[in-house]
Design a protein around this motif. Structure first.
Motif, short mmCIF file in Angstrom:
data_model
loop_
_atom_site.label_atom_id
_atom_site.label_comp_id
_atom_site.label_asym_id
_atom_site.label_seq_id
_atom_site.Cartn_x
_atom_site.Cartn_y
_atom_site.Cartn_z
N PRO A 135 0.82 -1.21 0.00
CA PRO A 135 0.00 0.00 0.00
C PRO A 135 0.85 1.25 0.00
CG PRO A 135 0.08 -0.92 2.20
CD PRO A 135 0.81 -1.89 1.30
N THR A 143 1.17 6.02 -7.83
CA THR A 143 0.62 4.74 -7.42
C THR A 143 -0.23 4.17 -8.55
OG1 THR A 143 -1.42 5.68 -6.51
CG2 THR A 143 0.46 5.47 -5.01
N LEU A 164 -1.98 -5.60 3.47
CA LEU A 164 -3.15 -5.78 2.60
C LEU A 164 -3.91 -7.00 3.09
CD1 LEU A 164 -1.24 -5.05 -0.72
CD2 LEU A 164 -2.85 -3.53 0.44
N ASP A 286 -8.88 -2.18 -0.75
CA ASP A 286 -7.52 -1.71 -1.01
C ASP A 286 -7.21 -1.60 -2.50
OD1 ASP A 286 -6.69 -1.56 1.73
OD2 ASP A 286 -6.56 -3.75 1.74
#
Length: 321
Positions: A135, A143, A164, A286
């Motif tokens: 993450p 990202t 995650l 996520d």
């Protein structure tokens, strides 16, 4: 999830990953497929021997999903897929019996050619090893909006940062079995007509296919798949199983002459033994997606369906963000 640019990164260029990427491209979502191998295909694998392909992974595929049937129709129109047979044989305690079932489809140029055809227009980078999925942004602030792991759960688990948690739990629920696949090339065809054979209660073999019949060129080539139990004892050195597999095939089919060559391929994660629940794919908060035949019956069609549905779900999510 670290990436070179914004968009979706799909890790794995098997049929699930390619199907997912295809839907994202169709929706106008930037996507990049990264594949550690030199070729596209995943477990729809084909290897050439003296210029001729032999299928090392999936033995065939079946069709009962209307959406997948449309994809297969495109393959058929392109000359890449053909109906093979709806009748195989089974060897077991009662001897040799015919087994009828759904139409099995095959690919004259190898099953890998089907995934390559599906990947037309999809950006795939080969020989690209992804080491971790974690993450947060990189040092440069970039990202990926989402990452798809289109691979067996145990392989995905090696990439996932424990932070995650949802994806980590999802892959931990999967269980997989192994197999060895052997391509046996003979000087001539001297076995009884059988197309393909399920082998029950055998210490070595689970399936043997006449690759010359399957491919449609009549080549004297057989492809054998072993039981998970036999494979488990040879994963560290699969070539050491070559003689036992060849002898088992010759005994099964009553072949006097030895094979001219036998190539053995290891599939550590060949078939899902315990599948994911709750749908055809996993997509969590996520932005981690999981796709493959672990989300359905262990079939080519299930892998395609999983990637296709995940791609559409991701496209809808990102369009609304």
């Amino acid at each position: 999830m670290t990436a070179d640019r914004a968009g979706v990164v799909v890790v794995g260029a098997g049929i699930a990953g390619v199907a997912c990427a295809t839907e994202l491209v169709r929706a106008g979502i930037p996507v990049e497929v990264r594949e550690r191998a030199r070729v596209t295909g995943g477990r729809m694998a084909s290897k050439r021997f003296d210029g001729r392909p032999a299928d090392l992974g999936a033995a065939y595929f079946t069709v009962d999903d209307p959406d997948f049937a449309a994809v297969v129709a495109d393959w058929q129109a392109a000359g890449l897929a053909r109906e093979w047979t709806d009748t195989l044989v089974a060897y077991g305690p009662r001897g040799r019996e015919q087994v009828s079932g759904p139409m099995r489809w095959a690919a004259p140029r190898g099953l890998r050619s089907l995934v390559e055809h599906l990947a037309a227009g999809v950006p795939v980078t080969h020989d690209r090893l992804v080491m971790t999925v974690e993450p947060g942004p990189r040092a440069d602030g970039r990202t990926a909006e989402a990452v798809v792991l289109a691979m067996p759960g145990p392989q995905a688990a090696l990439l996932l940062d424990p932070a995650l948690a949802e994806a980590t739990r999802a892959v931990a629920a999967q269980r997989w079995s192994s197999t060895l696949s052997a391509v046996l090339r003979f000087p001539s065809r001297r076995w009884p007509d059988f197309r393909g054979a399920f082998v029950n209660d055998h210490p070595v073999l689970s399936l043997v296919c006449d690759d010359g019949d399957r491919r449609g060129d009549g080549a004297p080539v057989l492809v054998a798949h072993t039981t998970p139990q036999f494979a488990a004892g040879h994963l560290l050195q699969p070539t050491g199983a070559r003689a036992a597999i060849e002898q088992a095939v010759r005994d099964l089919l009553g072949l006097g002459e030895p094979a001219a060559s036998t190539h053995v391929h290891r599939w550590t994660y060949a078939r899902p033994a315990a599948v994911g629940e709750g749908g055809t794919y996993h997509l969590d908060r996520d932005g981690i997606g999981l796709a493959g035949d672990a989300y359905g019956r262990p079939r080519v069609q299930s892998a395609w369906r999983s990637g296709h549905d995940l791609g559409r779900a991701l496209a809808a999510r990102l369009a609304g963000s």
